[in-house]
Design a protein around this motif. Structure first.
Motif, PDB file in Angstrom:
ATOM      1  N   ALA A  60       0.421  -8.218  -3.907  1.00  0.00           N
ATOM      2  CA  ALA A  60      -0.607  -7.759  -4.834  1.00  0.00           C
ATOM      3  C   ALA A  60      -0.286  -8.172  -6.265  1.00  0.00           C
ATOM      4  N   LYS A  61      -1.312  -8.550  -6.991  1.00  0.00           N
ATOM      5  CA  LYS A  61      -1.154  -8.825  -8.415  1.00  0.00           C
ATOM      6  C   LYS A  61      -0.854  -7.513  -9.151  1.00  0.00           C
ATOM      7  N   PRO A  62      -0.197  -7.570 -10.294  1.00  0.00           N
ATOM      8  CA  PRO A  62      -0.080  -6.354 -11.104  1.00  0.00           C
ATOM      9  C   PRO A  62      -1.476  -5.825 -11.445  1.00  0.00           C
ATOM     10  N   GLY A  63      -1.694  -4.556 -11.222  1.00  0.00           N
ATOM     11  CA  GLY A  63      -3.007  -3.973 -11.447  1.00  0.00           C
ATOM     12  C   GLY A  63      -3.926  -4.041 -10.248  1.00  0.00           C
ATOM     13  N   ALA A  64      -3.471  -4.694  -9.168  1.00  0.00           N
ATOM     14  CA  ALA A  64      -4.276  -4.774  -7.944  1.00  0.00           C
ATOM     15  C   ALA A  64      -4.152  -3.471  -7.170  1.00  0.00           C
ATOM     16  N   VAL A  65      -5.086  -3.270  -6.240  1.00  0.00           N
ATOM     17  CA  VAL A  65      -5.088  -2.061  -5.418  1.00  0.00           C
ATOM     18  C   VAL A  65      -4.429  -2.358  -4.084  1.00  0.00           C
ATOM     19  N   VAL A  66      -3.543  -1.453  -3.670  1.00  0.00           N
ATOM     20  CA  VAL A  66      -2.880  -1.543  -2.366  1.00  0.00           C
ATOM     21  C   VAL A  66      -3.303  -0.331  -1.544  1.00  0.00           C
ATOM     22  N   GLY A  67      -3.849  -0.572  -0.355  1.00  0.00           N
ATOM     23  CA  GLY A  67      -4.263   0.496   0.546  1.00  0.00           C
ATOM     24  C   GLY A  67      -3.355   0.556   1.755  1.00  0.00           C
ATOM     25  N   LEU A  68      -2.972   1.760   2.155  1.00  0.00           N
ATOM     26  CA  LEU A  68      -2.021   1.955   3.248  1.00  0.00           C
ATOM     27  C   LEU A  68      -2.582   2.986   4.216  1.00  0.00           C
ATOM     28  N   SER A  69      -2.732   2.600   5.477  1.00  0.00           N
ATOM     29  CA  SER A  69      -3.281   3.536   6.450  1.00  0.00           C
ATOM     30  C   SER A  69      -2.609   3.330   7.796  1.00  0.00           C
ATOM     31  N   GLY A  70      -3.153   4.048   8.817  1.00  0.00           N
ATOM     32  CA  GLY A  70      -2.506   4.098  10.112  1.00  0.00           C
ATOM     33  C   GLY A  70      -1.534   5.257  10.172  1.00  0.00           C
ATOM     34  N   ILE A  71      -1.707   6.215   9.285  1.00  0.00           N
ATOM     35  CA  ILE A  71      -0.774   7.344   9.191  1.00  0.00           C
ATOM     36  C   ILE A  71      -1.514   8.663   9.349  1.00  0.00           C
ATOM     37  N   LEU A  72      -0.784   9.659   9.797  1.00  0.00           N
ATOM     38  CA  LEU A  72      -1.311  11.003   9.912  1.00  0.00           C
ATOM     39  C   LEU A  72      -1.196  11.738   8.579  1.00  0.00           C
ATOM     40  N   ARG A  73      -1.997  12.774   8.424  1.00  0.00           N
ATOM     41  CA  ARG A  73      -1.966  13.578   7.203  1.00  0.00           C
ATOM     42  C   ARG A  73      -0.554  14.052   6.881  1.00  0.00           C
ATOM     43  N   GLU A  74       0.164  14.457   7.902  1.00  0.00           N
ATOM     44  CA  GLU A  74       1.507  14.999   7.698  1.00  0.00           C
ATOM     45  C   GLU A  74       2.515  13.945   7.277  1.00  0.00           C
ATOM     46  N   GLN A  75       2.171  12.668   7.431  1.00  0.00           N
ATOM     47  CA  GLN A  75       3.078  11.585   7.059  1.00  0.00           C
ATOM     48  C   GLN A  75       2.853  11.077   5.637  1.00  0.00           C
ATOM     49  N   VAL A  76       1.819  11.579   4.984  1.00  0.00           N
ATOM     50  CA  VAL A  76       1.496  11.129   3.631  1.00  0.00           C
ATOM     51  C   VAL A  76       2.657  11.313   2.656  1.00  0.00           C
ATOM     52  N   PRO A  77       3.364  12.458   2.663  1.00  0.00           N
ATOM     53  CA  PRO A  77       4.473  12.604   1.709  1.00  0.00           C
ATOM     54  C   PRO A  77       5.521  11.496   1.823  1.00  0.00           C
ATOM     55  N   SER A  78       5.801  11.037   3.022  1.00  0.00           N
ATOM     56  CA  SER A  78       6.773   9.955   3.200  1.00  0.00           C
ATOM     57  C   SER A  78       6.281   8.669   2.542  1.00  0.00           C
ATOM     58  N   ILE A  79       4.996   8.384   2.707  1.00  0.00           N
ATOM     59  CA  ILE A  79       4.416   7.194   2.083  1.00  0.00           C
ATOM     60  C   ILE A  79       4.400   7.329   0.567  1.00  0.00           C
ATOM     61  N   MET A  80       4.000   8.487   0.082  1.00  0.00           N
ATOM     62  CA  MET A  80       3.953   8.716  -1.364  1.00  0.00           C
ATOM     63  C   MET A  80       5.345   8.539  -1.975  1.00  0.00           C
ATOM     64  N   ASP A  81       6.331   9.085  -1.316  1.00  0.00           N
ATOM     65  CA  ASP A  81       7.701   8.998  -1.826  1.00  0.00           C
ATOM     66  C   ASP A  81       8.187   7.552  -1.866  1.00  0.00           C
ATOM     67  N   ARG A  82       7.851   6.787  -0.821  1.00  0.00           N
ATOM     68  CA  ARG A  82       8.323   5.400  -0.750  1.00  0.00           C
ATOM     69  C   ARG A  82       7.593   4.496  -1.728  1.00  0.00           C
ATOM     70  N   TYR A  83       6.314   4.693  -1.913  1.00  0.00           N
ATOM     71  CA  TYR A  83       5.504   3.755  -2.698  1.00  0.00           C
ATOM     72  C   TYR A  83       5.327   4.160  -4.164  1.00  0.00           C
ATOM     73  N   SER A  84       5.764   5.336  -4.537  1.00  0.00           N
ATOM     74  CA  SER A  84       5.582   5.772  -5.923  1.00  0.00           C
ATOM     75  C   SER A  84       6.331   4.883  -6.906  1.00  0.00           C
ATOM     76  N   GLN A  85       7.376   4.201  -6.442  1.00  0.00           N
ATOM     77  CA  GLN A  85       8.104   3.284  -7.320  1.00  0.00           C
ATOM     78  C   GLN A  85       7.319   2.001  -7.588  1.00  0.00           C
TER      79      GLN A  85
END
Length: 388
Positions: A336-361
């Motif tokens: 992705a370019k800087p400022g581009a949007v990245v979408g991540l799916s295929g996950i359950l609601r309960e798995q969102v915190p793991s994704i948020m933690d990994r991708y927040s950087q």
């Protein structure tokens, strides 16, 4: 990261686990001898045998011959296995069955008046699969103390195909956007209609994760974007992005069946190779792969340097599974370019915190959309993630 290094990292990371989707809640990783990734998500059997078989042969003209052995199995008999289990473990067991050898699983919805705690999982296994051992391993992997009751029948491939075709109907994702099976007439000819013959590849528009990604693209695409579909499956997202106005869609997958399916679907929607590029990432099973990580010496071309060029895309969507999303986070975001949007799916609601933690950087302005028990996380790539 060079294209050859990217492919090494991708294949090694993906081949180390089983990455099938229905619940993603298997208690422990599956054996490394079962390399599965993009196309294992909520498996869809081959709908419409004759046209698809003919088209897939043509589509595979550029796929290594050693990768086509799985396609030959379309004509083979299969084992239809009916597994009964407690309703509370149905999702996990379904996932585990996929992990340990099932080609697909379908959980029967309970009737409104059914008060029993049992639920039925219909599953498909290759004819030569040791079903007893697969079910035993699957049950053990999610902590079941007893092996569920099951019944095995030898099925005819055509019956399987016909049954699936009959169950796939037009899907209205949102007002004015329909996913339409090739063998039916669009309910609204004035709408944006994505014509689809999914074959064995994931992405029919019925699953919540696919719908969430389609809705995301519907909101994001304004015209002229470069889009990367990371794990293209049936090609539905790559096709949708173009219908919404993107200038170019690129889809990658490690399964030749998925690439062939995506190419056929692009053709069904009158989309040429000037608009959609679909590329097979080498898998460990190919005879052309020359090292332990499964990288072909023939794959390090200028074409791959362009496909895997860092910071090329305006929108990147990876609708895969939790583990590869975590393991490949840097790779996914790097496109992705800087400022581009990245979408991540295929996950359950309960798995969102793991994704948020990994991708927040890597991402900012992160948001989450949900449908049923499933979720889609999206964010904007930081200008300088390393120092943010």
């Amino acid at each position: 990261m060079s294209s050859s290094n990217f492919i090494k990292h991708l294949v090694c990371a993906l081949s180390s686990r089983c990455f099938h989707q229905l619940s993603h809640r298997v208690a422990r990783p599956c054996p490394s001898s079962i390399p599965r990734f993009f196309t294992g998500r909520k498996a869809r059997e081959l709908p419409k045998p004759i046209p698809f078989a003919a088209d897939i042969s043509a589509s595979l003209s550029s796929v290594p011959s050693s990768e086509t052995s799985r396609i030959d199995s379309f004509a083979s008999p299969y084992l239809s296995v009916n597994v009964r289990c407690h309703k509370d473990v149905a999702d996990m067991l379904s996932e585990a069955l996929l992990c340990f050898g099932a080609s697909s699983t379908t959980i029967h919805e309970k009737d409104a008046g059914d008060t029993s705690n049992e639920i039925c999982i219909d599953s498909i296994f290759p004819e030569d699969e040791d079903v007893s051992m697969c079910i035993s391993h699957a049950a053990d992997s999610i902590g079941l103390k007893q092996i569920p009751k099951y019944e095995v029948k030898l099925g005819d491939q055509y019956d399987w195909i016909k049954k699936t075709q009959e169950s796939f109907n037009p899907v209205e994702v949102t007002e004015g956007l329909w996913i339409v099976p090739e063998w039916t007439t669009p309910p609204d000819v004035q709408a944006t209609n994505i014509i689809l013959n999914p074959g064995l590849a994931f992405g029919t528009g019925e699953h919540p994760t696919t719908k969430l990604c389609l809705l995301l693209l519907h909101r994001l695409i304004r015209g002229g974007e470069l889009f990367l579909d990371y794990g293209t499956g049936s090609g539905i997202l790559a096709i949708a992005a173009l219908k919404f106005g993107a200038a170019l869609s690129v889809g990658i997958d490690i399964d030749p069946v998925a690439i062939a399916s995506a190419r056929q679907n692009a053709s069904l929607n009158d989309i040429g190779t000037d608009k959609v590029q679909l590329h097979l990432v080498p898998s460990k099973t190919s005879s052309r792969l020359m090292d332990p990580c499964g990288v072909s010496e023939e794959q390090s071309s200028d074409r791959n340097e362009v496909i895997f060029k860092a910071e090329k895309y305006d929108v990147v969507v990876a609708n895969i599974l939790l583990n590869p999303l975590l393991d490949l986070s840097e790779n996914i975001v790097s496109f992705a370019k800087p400022g581009a949007v990245v979408g991540l799916s295929g996950i359950l609601r309960e798995q969102v915190p793991s994704i948020m933690d990994r991708y927040s950087q890597f991402l900012e302005a992160i948001s989450v959309t949900e449908m049923d028990d499933w979720a889609c996380v999206c964010g904007i790539k930081k200008t300088n993630p390393a120092t943010s």
